[in-house]
Scaffold this active site. Structure first.
Site, PDB file in Angstrom:
ATOM      1  N   HIS A 309      22.930  31.581 -30.124  1.00  0.00           N
ATOM      2  CA  HIS A 309      23.789  32.742 -30.552  1.00  0.00           C
ATOM      3  C   HIS A 309      23.814  33.060 -31.874  1.00  0.00           C
ATOM      4  CE1 HIS A 309      27.248  35.566 -30.626  1.00  0.00           C
ATOM      5  NE2 HIS A 309      27.053  35.636 -29.181  1.00  0.00           N
ATOM      6  N   ASP A 366      26.614  33.289 -21.101  1.00  0.00           N
ATOM      7  CA  ASP A 366      25.591  33.787 -19.816  1.00  0.00           C
ATOM      8  C   ASP A 366      25.179  32.369 -19.447  1.00  0.00           C
ATOM      9  OD1 ASP A 366      25.799  36.546 -20.331  1.00  0.00           O
ATOM     10  OD2 ASP A 366      24.489  36.315 -21.837  1.00  0.00           O
TER      11      ASP A 366
HETATM   12  N1  CMC Z   1      15.691  28.589 -26.635  1.00  0.00           N
HETATM   13  C1  CMC Z   1      14.910  27.711 -27.715  1.00  0.00           C
HETATM   14  N2  CMC Z   1      14.906  28.055 -28.852  1.00  0.00           N
HETATM   15  C2  CMC Z   1      15.865  28.968 -29.343  1.00  0.00           C
HETATM   16  C3  CMC Z   1      16.666  29.477 -28.537  1.00  0.00           C
HETATM   17  C4  CMC Z   1      16.931  29.291 -27.148  1.00  0.00           C
HETATM   18  N3  CMC Z   1      17.509  29.935 -26.276  1.00  0.00           N
HETATM   19  N4  CMC Z   1      17.379  30.298 -29.364  1.00  0.00           N
HETATM   20  C5  CMC Z   1      17.077  30.081 -30.524  1.00  0.00           C
HETATM   21  N5  CMC Z   1      15.956  29.359 -30.624  1.00  0.00           N
HETATM   22  C6  CMC Z   1      15.460  28.722 -31.985  1.00  0.00           C
HETATM   23  C7  CMC Z   1      14.497  29.957 -32.415  1.00  0.00           C
HETATM   24  O1  CMC Z   1      13.028  29.621 -32.164  1.00  0.00           O
HETATM   25  C8  CMC Z   1      14.537  29.390 -33.853  1.00  0.00           C
HETATM   26  O2  CMC Z   1      14.002  28.457 -34.208  1.00  0.00           O
HETATM   27  P1  CMC Z   1      13.015  28.086 -35.658  1.00  0.00           P
HETATM   28  O3  CMC Z   1      13.989  28.064 -36.624  1.00  0.00           O
HETATM   29  O4  CMC Z   1      12.295  26.746 -35.432  1.00  0.00           O
HETATM   30  O5  CMC Z   1      11.965  29.168 -35.644  1.00  0.00           O
HETATM   31  C9  CMC Z   1      16.099  29.089 -33.879  1.00  0.00           C
HETATM   32  O6  CMC Z   1      16.408  28.624 -32.785  1.00  0.00           O
HETATM   33  C10 CMC Z   1      16.804  30.269 -34.501  1.00  0.00           C
HETATM   34  O7  CMC Z   1      16.799  31.164 -33.381  1.00  0.00           O
HETATM   35  P2  CMC Z   1      16.557  32.870 -33.604  1.00  0.00           P
HETATM   36  O8  CMC Z   1      15.760  33.442 -32.578  1.00  0.00           O
HETATM   37  O9  CMC Z   1      16.488  33.111 -35.262  1.00  0.00           O
HETATM   38  O10 CMC Z   1      18.260  33.281 -33.579  1.00  0.00           O
HETATM   39  P3  CMC Z   1      18.751  34.436 -33.367  1.00  0.00           P
HETATM   40  O11 CMC Z   1      20.159  34.581 -33.884  1.00  0.00           O
HETATM   41  O12 CMC Z   1      17.927  35.621 -33.906  1.00  0.00           O
HETATM   42  O13 CMC Z   1      19.010  34.842 -31.785  1.00  0.00           O
HETATM   43  C11 CMC Z   1      19.675  34.813 -29.408  1.00  0.00           C
HETATM   44  C12 CMC Z   1      19.849  34.622 -31.056  1.00  0.00           C
HETATM   45  C13 CMC Z   1      20.676  34.496 -28.722  1.00  0.00           C
HETATM   46  C14 CMC Z   1      18.803  36.214 -29.150  1.00  0.00           C
HETATM   47  C15 CMC Z   1      18.764  33.643 -29.151  1.00  0.00           C
HETATM   48  O14 CMC Z   1      19.341  32.369 -29.131  1.00  0.00           O
HETATM   49  C16 CMC Z   1      18.136  33.765 -27.535  1.00  0.00           C
HETATM   50  O15 CMC Z   1      17.144  34.322 -27.384  1.00  0.00           O
HETATM   51  N6  CMC Z   1      18.941  32.957 -26.780  1.00  0.00           N
HETATM   52  C17 CMC Z   1      18.451  33.327 -25.339  1.00  0.00           C
HETATM   53  C18 CMC Z   1      18.816  34.355 -24.789  1.00  0.00           C
HETATM   54  C19 CMC Z   1      20.495  34.459 -24.474  1.00  0.00           C
HETATM   55  O16 CMC Z   1      20.821  33.448 -23.963  1.00  0.00           O
HETATM   56  N7  CMC Z   1      21.077  35.544 -24.850  1.00  0.00           N
HETATM   57  C20 CMC Z   1      22.384  35.675 -24.718  1.00  0.00           C
HETATM   58  C21 CMC Z   1      23.157  35.491 -25.959  1.00  0.00           C
HETATM   59  S1  CMC Z   1      25.106  35.575 -25.733  1.00  0.00           S
HETATM   60  C22 CMC Z   1      25.433  36.707 -25.020  1.00  0.00           C
HETATM   61  C23 CMC Z   1      24.981  38.069 -25.398  1.00  0.00           C
HETATM   62  O17 CMC Z   1      24.741  38.620 -26.565  1.00  0.00           O
HETATM   63  O18 CMC Z   1      24.833  38.931 -24.412  1.00  0.00           O
END
Ligand code: CMC
Length: 429
Positions: A309, A366
């Site tokens: 998140h 989720d």
């Molecule tokens: N699985 C694997 N690695 C992850 C995940 C994940 N679900 N989420 C983040 N990471 C890693 C990412 O690769 C990065 O690693 P590194 O620093 O080595 O490159 C690190 O964690 C930071 O991630 P980020 O992508 O910079 O984080 P963000 O804040 O931009 O993204 C997110 C947040 C929710 C989009 C992401 O965590 C994600 O894609 N999660 C899976 C989809 C999901 O469950 N979404 C629902 C979010 S909550 C409800 C809503 O908003 O609707």
């Protein structure tokens, strides 16, 4: 933001001198640097991909402390609201700022019952949409057309019109969502029943005579109501930010909310609940071990859906509540739900792995919702529609709050240009 809120300043030292920038302190002590004068004084902008550090407005609706796992609507902890309040009470709270008195709640609820029907030709229009299309696409289209059916409530500068549109959106979204579902299974729509409460009516319009009754029916109504409460607002998430951006152009509330539905549909946002279930089914059907699946995640071949998140870096308080709910519904000794068991194992394995803990990746809202919706009989592609029904009060509240914000301006971010320098079209110089 009054002068009193400016507790101190920070100094920005740059080539041309020193710029003092005011720092505002929020209700819970969180501090925000105001950059309003930056471009005019220094000629420089800021670059903040994904707005990770940018507060685009001041808001009184929802407070989140991502490090401590705190979520409050209008000051009330989500844990209290999840167990104590109905969805309509929470919708009222989020939109109007205070919990309703019993008379106010009755009036609100009566208005929603009176407005639950949709015009007959709008029903025909929904019926003509592709029946196997994704329900989020159909929902966004239907919400967009509300502006055309109700053009007496599209003027953002008229408070009465905004109020009327608020009631219409809340009243009609369940009717539209249920009709989209029934079309997808080739069944006739079921008209709203004004003897039922908001959630019961939605379940009845969706499942008709197949809706569970008795204790099971009560449990499902309670569970859906609680899930809607847990989704009701989440400050400046992607879809709510979208509603604000679209609304900032003075677009009407129906157009703005339809844009929110579209933003919610993506798998990084609300679409994650569908993606989680598909991930669990994929692991089950392929026979892949949890360990092998997590290796693929760590190799960045796939994401662990329902994890991570932008704001919560400890735990998502909504996911805690949902996990308890899922256990109540799905964790029966005689008939344990296989996908719930798989989800529990997947969560435990991820939380024991430094890849996830070092990145502060925890289950989000989720992760467990899909297994609950599935057991109630909702198909995977309806899960995000349920998220939209829950998030609607938040979208409306933010749209309305923005209209009264003295600092309100059209949303118009800047960019950092890295394209070609000037060049001439052949033959022109
Ligand atoms: N699985 C694997 N690695 C992850 C995940 C994940 N679900 N989420 C983040 N990471 C890693 C990412 O690769 C990065 O690693 P590194 O620093 O080595 O490159 C690190 O964690 C930071 O991630 P980020 O992508 O910079 O984080 P963000 O804040 O931009 O993204 C997110 C947040 C929710 C989009 C992401 O965590 C994600 O894609 N999660 C899976 C989809 C999901 O469950 N979404 C629902 C979010 S909550 C409800 C809503 O908003 O609707």
């Amino acid at each position: 933001m009054s002068e009193d809120d400016k507790e101190r300043t920070v100094e920005l030292h740059y080539e041309g001198g020193v710029l003092k920038l005011p720092v505002f302190t929020g209700t819970e002590g969180e501090r925000t640097i105001e950059l309003k004068t930056l471009l005019g004084s220094t000629g420089m902008t800021t670059l903040d991909p994904g707005f990770g550090n940018t507060a685009s407005c001041s808001s009184k609706i929802t407070y989140i402390d991502g490090a401590a796992g705190i979520l409050r609507y209008r000051g009330y902890p989500i844990e209290d609201l999840a167990v104590g309040a109905t969805f309509l009470e929470v919708a009222y709270l989020v939109i109007y700022g205070e919990l309703p008195e019993s008379g106010q709640l009755k009036e609100f609820s009566d208005k929603l019952r009176e407005n639950a029907d949709i015009p007959a030709d709008m029903g025909t229009l929904i019926d003509a949409m592709p029946r196997n299309g994704h329900p989020m696409s159909l929902l966004a289209s239907a919400v967009n057309t509300l502006a055309a059916y109700y053009d007496d409530s599209v003027d953002p500068s008229d408070e009465n019109q905004v109020e009327l549109a608020t009631i219409r959106l809340l009243a009609k979204l369940p009717t539209i969502a249920a009709r989209i579902y029934r079309n997808s299974i080739g069944e006739k729509p079921i008209a709203p029943d004004d003897s039922l409460d908001y959630v019961e009516n939605f379940i009845r319009m969706t499942f008709g005579d197949n809706a569970p009754t008795g204790n099971l029916g009560d449990l499902f109504n309670k569970a859906v109501g609680m899930l809607l409460v847990l989704h009701a607002d989440h400050e400046l998430n992607c879809s709510t930010a979208t509603v604000r951006v679209v609304g900032s152009s003075q677009a009407d509330i129906f157009a703005s909310v339809a844009s929110g539905v579209n933003a919610l549909s993506g798998p990084s946002h609300g679409g994650a609940n569908q993606a989680v279930l598909e991930m669990l089914e994929g692991i089950r059907d392929s026979g892949t071990s949890i360990e092998d699946f997590l290796e693929r995640v760590k190799a960045r071949e796939v994401r662990l859906m329902g994890f991570g998140h932008r704001v919560y870096k400890n735990f998502d308080p909504r996911s805690k509540e949902i996990k308890v709910l899922a256990s109540q519904i799905l964790d029966h000794d005689d008939n344990p739900d296989e996908l719930f068991k798989l989800a529990l194992k997947l969560e435990a394995a991820a939380l024991a792995d430094s890849y996830f803990t070092e990145r502060k990746l925890y289950p989000n809202v989720d992760f467990y919702t899909g297994v609950i919706y599935r057991t109630m009989g909702f198909p995977n592609n309806m899960f995000t529609v349920l998220f939209a029904l829950g998030r609607l009060p938040g979208w409306i509240a933010h749209y309305r709050e923005q209209l009264h914000d003295p600092a309100f301006r059209i949303a118009r971010p800047r960019q950092h240009y890295i394209g070609s320098a000037e060049r001439r079209y052949p033959g022109q110089g």
